[in-house]
Design a protein around this motif. Sequence first.
Motif, PDB file in Angstrom:
ATOM      1  N   GLY A   8      35.051  47.567  53.201  1.00  0.00           N
ATOM      2  CA  GLY A   8      33.893  47.185  52.399  1.00  0.00           C
ATOM      3  C   GLY A   8      34.296  46.628  51.040  1.00  0.00           C
ATOM      4  O   GLY A   8      33.752  45.623  50.575  1.00  0.00           O
ATOM      5  N   VAL A   9      35.262  47.255  50.395  1.00  0.00           N
ATOM      6  CA  VAL A   9      35.736  46.790  49.087  1.00  0.00           C
ATOM      7  C   VAL A   9      36.403  45.422  49.236  1.00  0.00           C
ATOM      8  O   VAL A   9      36.174  44.513  48.429  1.00  0.00           O
ATOM      9  CB  VAL A   9      36.699  47.817  48.456  1.00  0.00           C
ATOM     10  CG1 VAL A   9      37.399  47.236  47.237  1.00  0.00           C
ATOM     11  CG2 VAL A   9      35.951  49.081  48.089  1.00  0.00           C
ATOM     12  N   VAL A  10      37.208  45.257  50.275  1.00  0.00           N
ATOM     13  CA  VAL A  10      37.872  43.963  50.507  1.00  0.00           C
ATOM     14  C   VAL A  10      36.832  42.880  50.757  1.00  0.00           C
ATOM     15  O   VAL A  10      36.940  41.755  50.248  1.00  0.00           O
ATOM     16  CB  VAL A  10      38.867  44.069  51.678  1.00  0.00           C
ATOM     17  CG1 VAL A  10      39.366  42.700  52.106  1.00  0.00           C
ATOM     18  CG2 VAL A  10      40.036  44.967  51.295  1.00  0.00           C
ATOM     19  N   ALA A  11      35.793  43.180  51.533  1.00  0.00           N
ATOM     20  CA  ALA A  11      34.744  42.199  51.809  1.00  0.00           C
ATOM     21  C   ALA A  11      34.007  41.806  50.528  1.00  0.00           C
ATOM     22  O   ALA A  11      33.696  40.629  50.319  1.00  0.00           O
ATOM     23  CB  ALA A  11      33.764  42.757  52.839  1.00  0.00           C
ATOM     24  N   ALA A  15      33.978  38.062  48.784  1.00  0.00           N
ATOM     25  CA  ALA A  15      32.697  37.373  48.643  1.00  0.00           C
ATOM     26  C   ALA A  15      32.394  36.973  47.203  1.00  0.00           C
ATOM     27  O   ALA A  15      31.632  36.047  46.969  1.00  0.00           O
ATOM     28  CB  ALA A  15      31.579  38.265  49.172  1.00  0.00           C
ATOM     29  N   CYS A  16      32.990  37.634  46.236  1.00  0.00           N
ATOM     30  CA  CYS A  16      32.619  37.360  44.841  1.00  0.00           C
ATOM     31  C   CYS A  16      33.542  36.364  44.156  1.00  0.00           C
ATOM     32  O   CYS A  16      33.461  36.181  42.947  1.00  0.00           O
ATOM     33  CB  CYS A  16      32.571  38.663  44.047  1.00  0.00           C
ATOM     34  SG  CYS A  16      34.194  39.350  43.688  1.00  0.00           S
ATOM     35  N   GLY A  17      34.436  35.730  44.874  1.00  0.00           N
ATOM     36  CA  GLY A  17      35.311  34.746  44.265  1.00  0.00           C
ATOM     37  C   GLY A  17      36.492  35.363  43.546  1.00  0.00           C
ATOM     38  O   GLY A  17      36.977  34.813  42.566  1.00  0.00           O
ATOM     39  N   ALA A  18      36.964  36.498  44.009  1.00  0.00           N
ATOM     40  CA  ALA A  18      38.079  37.173  43.358  1.00  0.00           C
ATOM     41  C   ALA A  18      39.385  36.410  43.521  1.00  0.00           C
ATOM     42  O   ALA A  18      40.369  36.734  42.873  1.00  0.00           O
ATOM     43  CB  ALA A  18      38.231  38.583  43.929  1.00  0.00           C
ATOM     44  N   ASP A  19      39.404  35.389  44.364  1.00  0.00           N
ATOM     45  CA  ASP A  19      40.627  34.622  44.580  1.00  0.00           C
ATOM     46  C   ASP A  19      40.796  33.519  43.542  1.00  0.00           C
ATOM     47  O   ASP A  19      41.757  32.765  43.598  1.00  0.00           O
ATOM     48  CB  ASP A  19      40.652  34.039  45.991  1.00  0.00           C
ATOM     49  CG  ASP A  19      39.473  33.128  46.271  1.00  0.00           C
ATOM     50  OD1 ASP A  19      38.461  33.254  45.577  1.00  0.00           O
ATOM     51  OD2 ASP A  19      39.576  32.310  47.189  1.00  0.00           O
ATOM     52  N   GLY A  20      39.882  33.375  42.613  1.00  0.00           N
ATOM     53  CA  GLY A  20      40.010  32.379  41.547  1.00  0.00           C
ATOM     54  C   GLY A  20      38.763  31.529  41.418  1.00  0.00           C
ATOM     55  O   GLY A  20      37.785  31.689  42.134  1.00  0.00           O
TER      56      GLY A  20
END
Length: 48
Positions: A8-11, A15-20
Motif C-alpha cells: 500500500g505504501v509503495v502504491a 501514484a504521487c510522483g515520488a519518482d521526480g
Amino acid sequence: MRTILTLGVVALLAACGADGEPIAPEKRGTPEPGIRISGAAEIGVSSR
C-alpha cells in the motif's frame, strides 16, 4: 499484514510522483500542409 501495508505504501508513493517531476513530451515538427489519402478497397463475393 505487513506485506499488504508495504504494498500500500509503495502504491501511494508511485501514484504521487515520488519518482521526480513530470517531464513534458517532446514536441514534433509541424506536419506539411495538404491532404494525403491512401488505401485499398476490394469488392466481391467469397466462397469457400
